[in-house]
Write a protein that holds these residues in place. Structure first.
Motif, mmCIF file in Angstrom:
data_model
loop_
_atom_site.group_PDB
_atom_site.id
_atom_site.type_symbol
_atom_site.label_atom_id
_atom_site.label_comp_id
_atom_site.label_asym_id
_atom_site.label_seq_id
_atom_site.Cartn_x
_atom_site.Cartn_y
_atom_site.Cartn_z
ATOM 1 N N SER A 65 5.838 -35.210 29.865
ATOM 2 C CA SER A 65 6.015 -35.111 28.413
ATOM 3 C C SER A 65 7.447 -35.484 28.063
ATOM 4 O O SER A 65 8.341 -35.416 28.909
ATOM 5 C CB SER A 65 5.764 -33.673 27.947
ATOM 6 O OG SER A 65 4.462 -33.289 28.250
ATOM 7 N N PHE A 66 7.645 -35.876 26.832
ATOM 8 C CA PHE A 66 8.988 -36.072 26.296
ATOM 9 C C PHE A 66 9.295 -34.842 25.452
ATOM 10 O O PHE A 66 8.537 -34.506 24.534
ATOM 11 C CB PHE A 66 9.061 -37.307 25.395
ATOM 12 C CG PHE A 66 9.003 -38.621 26.118
ATOM 13 C CD1 PHE A 66 8.760 -38.688 27.478
ATOM 14 C CD2 PHE A 66 9.168 -39.813 25.423
ATOM 15 C CE1 PHE A 66 8.700 -39.910 28.145
ATOM 16 C CE2 PHE A 66 9.112 -41.034 26.073
ATOM 17 C CZ PHE A 66 8.877 -41.087 27.427
ATOM 18 N N ILE A 67 10.396 -34.174 25.772
ATOM 19 C CA ILE A 67 10.805 -33.033 24.947
ATOM 20 C C ILE A 67 11.813 -33.540 23.914
ATOM 21 O O ILE A 67 12.806 -34.185 24.262
ATOM 22 C CB ILE A 67 11.408 -31.897 25.790
ATOM 23 C CG1 ILE A 67 10.344 -31.328 26.707
ATOM 24 C CG2 ILE A 67 11.974 -30.815 24.901
ATOM 25 C CD1 ILE A 67 10.593 -29.924 27.175
ATOM 26 N N CYS A 68 11.524 -33.265 22.651
ATOM 27 C CA CYS A 68 12.367 -33.717 21.539
ATOM 28 C C CYS A 68 12.983 -32.501 20.848
ATOM 29 O O CYS A 68 12.458 -31.392 20.944
ATOM 30 C CB CYS A 68 11.531 -34.500 20.533
ATOM 31 S SG CYS A 68 10.612 -35.881 21.255
ATOM 32 N N GLY A 136 21.046 -36.957 22.384
ATOM 33 C CA GLY A 136 20.745 -38.066 21.481
ATOM 34 C C GLY A 136 19.411 -38.746 21.729
ATOM 35 O O GLY A 136 19.048 -39.681 21.024
ATOM 36 N N ASN A 137 18.695 -38.326 22.757
ATOM 37 C CA ASN A 137 17.340 -38.848 22.993
ATOM 38 C C ASN A 137 16.541 -37.796 23.760
ATOM 39 O O ASN A 137 17.119 -36.859 24.319
ATOM 40 C CB ASN A 137 17.370 -40.174 23.757
ATOM 41 C CG ASN A 137 18.076 -40.096 25.086
ATOM 42 O OD1 ASN A 137 19.227 -40.504 25.215
ATOM 43 N ND2 ASN A 137 17.423 -39.555 26.099
ATOM 44 N N PRO A 138 15.217 -37.933 23.791
ATOM 45 C CA PRO A 138 14.400 -36.911 24.464
ATOM 46 C C PRO A 138 14.682 -36.842 25.959
ATOM 47 O O PRO A 138 15.283 -37.752 26.542
ATOM 48 C CB PRO A 138 12.957 -37.397 24.224
ATOM 49 C CG PRO A 138 13.042 -38.299 23.046
ATOM 50 C CD PRO A 138 14.382 -38.941 23.132
ATOM 51 N N ILE A 139 14.245 -35.741 26.568
ATOM 52 C CA ILE A 139 14.285 -35.673 28.024
ATOM 53 C C ILE A 139 12.854 -35.641 28.549
ATOM 54 O O ILE A 139 11.931 -35.199 27.872
ATOM 55 C CB ILE A 139 15.098 -34.474 28.570
ATOM 56 C CG1 ILE A 139 14.443 -33.141 28.234
ATOM 57 C CG2 ILE A 139 16.529 -34.514 28.118
ATOM 58 C CD1 ILE A 139 15.057 -31.979 28.986
#
Length: 204
Positions: A65-68, A136-139
């Motif tokens: 998943s991308f965490i935002c 500054g960007n998802p992890i």
């Protein structure tokens, strides 16, 4: 390194320390509003590869998943979504939900393979959201929950650190985690489907 952070008021200096580790290609273990997660900066291919090797899977086959930090990054990585899906996400996030959406061409190519979807998470946890905002960007995120292990390993940060210190460059102690993962909702078809029941009750 084991770093203590408090969800109510994460120390900005410590947040920057974590971000420095991520920018240098490090792997971190961090609290969410469900189980502890393991992840890295999605823009760093070597770090992503390390996470995939830890899980014993190929990147293109992994359900990462991308965490935002919020929904402002949504259109960066997903195709346009319907008003219904957007309202559903806005109503339930931050919260213990992972929304499966169609990926667009901005998703780093090493994730794509034959996969055309991406999981989006905005946890109700200030520590990880502050880290992502500063970065500054998802992890990238994957759970360290393991059915075969002693349960405490997934909830107690000190035991997590003992077990995973050779894999993770930094473990954040954000207090005890939970054993129930996020609820996963597939929004790629006309019908919204819950594909994994986890924590939280989806509000429509």
């Amino acid at each position: 390194m084991l770093l203590r952070l408090y969800n109510e008021n994460p120390n900005p200096r410590d947040i920057r320390k974590v971000v420095d580790v991520l920018r240098e290609g490090g792997i971190i273990i961090y609290p969410t509003d469900t189980v502890y997660g393991l992840g890295c900066d999605i823009t760093n291919p070597k770090a992503v590869d390390k996470v995939a090797r830890f899980k014993g899977i190929k990147i293109e086959k992994a359900n990462f998943s991308f965490i935002c930090s919020d929904l402002s990054h949504l259109s960066d990585y997903t195709k346009p979504i319907s008003n219904t899906v957007f309202k559903l996400m806005r109503k339930n996030l931050p919260g213990p939900f992972t929304f499966i959406l169609e990926a667009n061409n901005n998703v780093p190519r090493y994730f794509k393979g034959k996969k055309k979807t991406v999981g989006i998470r905005v946890p109700d946890n200030n520590i990880i959201r502050d880290i992502i905002y500063e970065l500054g960007n998802p992890i990238l995120s994957t759970s360290i929950r393991d059915e075969d292990e002693i349960l405490e390993y997934t909830t107690d940060p000190e035991l997590i650190y003992e077990k995973y210190q050779d894999i993770a460059d930094l473990v954040i102690d954000g207090g005890h985690g939970e054993l129930v993962p996020s609820t996963v909702i597939d929004c790629t078809n006309d019908e919204i489907t819950i594909v994994r029941e986890g924590k939280g009750i989806l509000e429509y």
